[in-house]
Design a protein around this motif. Structure first.
Motif, PDB file in Angstrom:
ATOM      1  N   ALA A 246      69.014 -29.518  43.811  1.00 39.84           N
ATOM      2  CA  ALA A 246      68.643 -28.551  44.797  1.00 39.84           C
ATOM      3  C   ALA A 246      68.128 -29.097  46.140  1.00 39.84           C
ATOM      4  O   ALA A 246      68.412 -28.854  47.332  1.00 39.84           O
ATOM      5  CB  ALA A 246      67.876 -27.439  44.213  1.00 39.84           C
ATOM      6  N   ALA A 247      67.081 -30.002  45.984  1.00 37.32           N
ATOM      7  CA  ALA A 247      66.653 -30.673  46.941  1.00 37.32           C
ATOM      8  C   ALA A 247      67.592 -31.456  47.780  1.00 37.32           C
ATOM      9  O   ALA A 247      67.565 -31.319  49.170  1.00 37.32           O
ATOM     10  CB  ALA A 247      65.544 -31.618  46.475  1.00 37.32           C
ATOM     11  N   LEU A 248      68.713 -32.034  47.443  1.00 30.67           N
ATOM     12  CA  LEU A 248      69.608 -32.848  47.977  1.00 30.67           C
ATOM     13  C   LEU A 248      70.472 -31.877  48.687  1.00 30.67           C
ATOM     14  O   LEU A 248      71.101 -32.214  49.756  1.00 30.67           O
ATOM     15  CB  LEU A 248      70.579 -33.749  46.966  1.00 30.67           C
ATOM     16  CG  LEU A 248      69.792 -34.830  46.408  1.00 30.67           C
ATOM     17  CD1 LEU A 248      70.538 -35.432  45.265  1.00 30.67           C
ATOM     18  CD2 LEU A 248      69.317 -35.979  47.513  1.00 30.67           C
TER      19      LEU A 248
ATOM     20  N   VAL B  51      75.486 -38.405  44.220  1.00 31.57           N
ATOM     21  CA  VAL B  51      76.265 -39.144  43.568  1.00 31.57           C
ATOM     22  C   VAL B  51      75.439 -39.462  42.368  1.00 31.57           C
ATOM     23  O   VAL B  51      74.886 -40.558  42.133  1.00 31.57           O
ATOM     24  CB  VAL B  51      76.529 -40.368  44.346  1.00 31.57           C
ATOM     25  CG1 VAL B  51      77.575 -41.242  43.526  1.00 31.57           C
ATOM     26  CG2 VAL B  51      77.291 -39.902  45.746  1.00 31.57           C
ATOM     27  N   ILE B  52      75.258 -38.534  41.411  1.00 38.29           N
ATOM     28  CA  ILE B  52      74.539 -38.515  40.340  1.00 38.29           C
ATOM     29  C   ILE B  52      75.458 -38.285  38.858  1.00 38.29           C
ATOM     30  O   ILE B  52      75.746 -36.923  38.796  1.00 38.29           O
ATOM     31  CB  ILE B  52      73.308 -37.725  40.117  1.00 38.29           C
ATOM     32  CG1 ILE B  52      72.491 -38.289  41.569  1.00 38.29           C
ATOM     33  CG2 ILE B  52      72.425 -37.874  39.131  1.00 38.29           C
ATOM     34  CD1 ILE B  52      71.398 -37.418  41.686  1.00 38.29           C
ATOM     35  N   PRO B  53      75.540 -38.805  37.989  1.00 36.80           N
ATOM     36  CA  PRO B  53      76.372 -38.488  36.802  1.00 36.80           C
ATOM     37  C   PRO B  53      75.684 -37.486  36.004  1.00 36.80           C
ATOM     38  O   PRO B  53      74.590 -37.749  35.896  1.00 36.80           O
ATOM     39  CB  PRO B  53      76.646 -39.842  35.912  1.00 36.80           C
ATOM     40  CG  PRO B  53      75.369 -40.908  36.224  1.00 36.80           C
ATOM     41  CD  PRO B  53      75.183 -40.286  37.820  1.00 36.80           C
ATOM     42  N   PRO B  54      76.368 -36.314  35.778  1.00 39.40           N
ATOM     43  CA  PRO B  54      75.812 -35.401  34.853  1.00 39.40           C
ATOM     44  C   PRO B  54      75.427 -35.783  33.492  1.00 39.40           C
ATOM     45  O   PRO B  54      76.107 -36.599  32.843  1.00 39.40           O
ATOM     46  CB  PRO B  54      76.788 -34.164  34.903  1.00 39.40           C
ATOM     47  CG  PRO B  54      78.083 -35.003  35.004  1.00 39.40           C
ATOM     48  CD  PRO B  54      77.760 -36.079  35.852  1.00 39.40           C
TER      49      PRO B  54
ATOM     50  N   THR C  89      68.671 -33.396  37.483  1.00 38.98           N
ATOM     51  CA  THR C  89      67.607 -32.386  37.090  1.00 38.98           C
ATOM     52  C   THR C  89      68.194 -31.317  38.421  1.00 38.98           C
ATOM     53  O   THR C  89      68.549 -31.593  39.412  1.00 38.98           O
ATOM     54  CB  THR C  89      66.432 -32.669  37.170  1.00 38.98           C
ATOM     55  OG1 THR C  89      65.950 -32.674  38.615  1.00 38.98           O
ATOM     56  CG2 THR C  89      65.790 -33.829  36.425  1.00 38.98           C
ATOM     57  N   ASP C  90      68.037 -30.063  37.938  1.00 35.29           N
ATOM     58  CA  ASP C  90      68.296 -28.810  38.898  1.00 35.29           C
ATOM     59  C   ASP C  90      67.380 -29.139  40.034  1.00 35.29           C
ATOM     60  O   ASP C  90      68.014 -28.862  41.078  1.00 35.29           O
ATOM     61  CB  ASP C  90      68.179 -27.653  38.217  1.00 35.29           C
ATOM     62  CG  ASP C  90      69.124 -27.249  37.044  1.00 35.29           C
ATOM     63  OD1 ASP C  90      70.317 -27.826  37.175  1.00 35.29           O
ATOM     64  OD2 ASP C  90      68.856 -26.687  36.147  1.00 35.29           O
TER      65      ASP C  90
END
Length: 249
Positions: free
Chosen positions: A177-179, A187-190, A172-173
């Protein structure tokens, strides 16, 4: 040592974290017997009334367990054992647990006690952050239908390393953004619906299975795999005990 009880080495590590003896307080030996009793219940999933007589009066032990849960002593023991020094980062995920019929009727109602309804029925959900060895860093409990991404920002506050590994449910956006603000690599697949397919480290993402191993391990505690507790305090008490045990093995 009997089955489901702490070894001498495990007791050497956890014993100093418990209240010491003194007026109105149990001795160190009493503490060990108490923790072993709670471990026996947590591992077997048996009703409190079926606690073996060698541990003492079941009601007395239950009352003390409940008081420790309400005052966050189990959480404090777990946190005292955590070595949050993984430079690689942390892994996020959630896992649903079925709520037994005995868990109904807690003071404040289902919502206050984190009992909801997911596709599998009445349930709660454990949200966890683990390091890249599978050791728990932080855990939360919500109603079973609550989406993983809703508590992600709380969990990522506990990441000490450089990366956050998570599956597509966390794409999620707001989370990205928080990261970024925390200078943590995502490291999160879109998701397939994203117009721009963001690149991510697939080699590092291959470690994501480790969080699944964590859930497998804590669900060996039958009081974790199935929720019998009416109150969120008692269920998280067992959860924090199970998490503390992961640091003792």
């Amino acid at each position: 040592m009997r089955r489901h009880e702490l070894t001498d080495e495990q007791w050497r590590r956890i014993g100093p974290l418990l209240p010491s003896g003194g007026p109105g307080k149990p001795s160190k030996d009493g503490n060990r017997n108490f923790v072993n009793a709670v471990m026996w219940i947590a591992k077997t999933g048996a009703p409190w009334r079926d606690l073996p007589e060698r541990f003492g009066n079941w009601k007395t032990i239950y009352n003390r367990f409940r008081n420790w849960s309400r005052s966050d002593k189990w959480r404090d023991i777990f946190k005292a054992l955590v070595l949050d020094d993984d430079e690689v980062g942390g892994i996020l995920d959630g896992s649903v647990v079925r709520a037994h019929q005995d868990s109904s009727g807690g003071t404040g109602g289902p919502k206050k006690n984190a009992i909801g309804r997911s596709s599998g029925g009445v349930s709660s959900k454990i949200h966890a952050l683990v390091d890249t060895t599978g050791k728990p860093i932080h855990v939360l409990v919500t109603p079973g239908q609550q989406h993983d991404c809703t508590v992600a920002e709380t969990l990522i506050d506990y990441i000490s390393g450089n990366a956050c590994l998570a599956d597509g449910a966390y794409d999620t956006d707001a989370i990205l953004a928080a990261l970024k603000v925390r200078n943590i690599q995502a490291v999160i697949p879109p998701g397939v619906d994203r117009k721009t397919q963001r690149r991510y480290d697939k080699d590092l993402y291959s470690l994501r299975y480790i969080v699944e191993c964590f859930f497998h391990n804590i669900k060996r505690f039958r009081r974790i795999a199935t929720r019998y507790e009416k109150t969120i305090e008692c269920y998280t008490g067992f959860l924090h005990l199970a998490c503390a045990f992961q640091w003792l093995i």
